[in-house]
Each structure stands twice: as structure tokens, then as C-alpha cells.
Design an enzyme around this catalytic site. Sequence first.
Site, PDB file in Angstrom:
ATOM      1  N   LYS A 132      12.598  24.081 -16.485  1.00 38.50           N
ATOM      2  CA  LYS A 132      13.481  23.945 -17.646  1.00 38.50           C
ATOM      3  C   LYS A 132      12.816  24.639 -18.820  1.00 38.50           C
ATOM      4  O   LYS A 132      11.635  24.462 -19.054  1.00 38.50           O
ATOM      5  CB  LYS A 132      13.706  22.471 -17.975  1.00 38.50           C
ATOM      6  N   ASP A 176      20.618   8.564 -21.508  1.00 42.37           N
ATOM      7  CA  ASP A 176      21.813   9.297 -21.070  1.00 42.37           C
ATOM      8  C   ASP A 176      21.964   9.222 -19.558  1.00 42.37           C
ATOM      9  O   ASP A 176      21.843  10.214 -18.862  1.00 42.37           O
ATOM     10  CB  ASP A 176      21.727  10.752 -21.536  1.00 42.37           C
TER      11      ASP A 176
END
Length: 170
Positions: A14, A120
Site C-alpha cells: 500500500k 471501519d
Amino acid sequence: RRAGGRPARPVAIKRLHPHLAEDAEFRDALLREAKLVACIRHRNVVPTLDVVWSDDELLIVMEYVEGDALAALLNRTFEARRPVPVSIALRIVCDVLEGLHAAHTAQSEQGAPLRIAHRDVSPRNILVAADGTVIMHCTEAMAGTKERFVDGISVALKFTTSQVKSLKRQ
């Protein structure tokens, strides 16, 4: 490939978008959070292998998971007009809860509780591996906000209307 010609195992990397890297507060928070997530060792959490800050670029190196996001799988079941079997839905929920528990009870190298709260939990942050293992993706979820970790569990479950209808058809 590794030195000596041996194949390296696949990883997922990432990268922080360049426009976000300019925000020092966000960049520093992401780096701290990525290092915290690297402390979580559990079969239901994607392992973070390394956090690299190099040439003004933040890279989070994670184990590659062969599989698909739960969101994509739920969308396919909805499109096929087939409900998710209750036993599979329960297994997914139990595996996610085990991953959340591992995050919340993770400790530093010195044994101090980190009290990591996943902010989340959503089908796009839950991976279903090819072997059926359900694995939470923590780095994006925890770093996707400027909010700091809290002492206690704070979870937001997010499902689209079509995904809820698919689960309700049981």
C-alpha cells in the site's frame, strides 16, 4: 525475486497518495497506526510485514491474500439471487469478531496494551481467502481517518442495501 535467484513470496504494498503525503499530520498518524497494526498477530488479520518510509514515500508491506473482498462476494450472491447460507454468514461474523478481539487485545513488544479499535469494519475491508479463511484488512480502515484510537471498542458495520437484502433472504 530475492537475492540468489530464489523467488520471493508475493506481497501487497500500500502506498500513500502523494497529495496525502504532503499533510505531515496525516502522514505521521498513518505511520504510527501502521506500526501499531504490525503488532497484531492473528489468523483473521492480514499480517503487516513491514512499514517503510523511503524517498518521501510511505509503503506498507502486507502479506498477499489470494481471495476476494467480502463486498464482491456479497454482490455476486445478490446478483445471482442466492442467499448467503446462515452457516457461512455466521462463520464470517465469528472470524471478524476474532480479528477485532485480536486487534483490541494486541500488546506492544514491552507487553503494554495497545487497545486498537478498528473504525471501519465493512465488507470491502474483509477478505475471504481462497481456502475460506476470513481475514480483516486493518491498515486502510485504521488509517483512513484522522481520529485517534480510543480506549475501548468502536465498530461501524457498513453494508449496502443489496447486501442486507441478500442476508435477510435466509
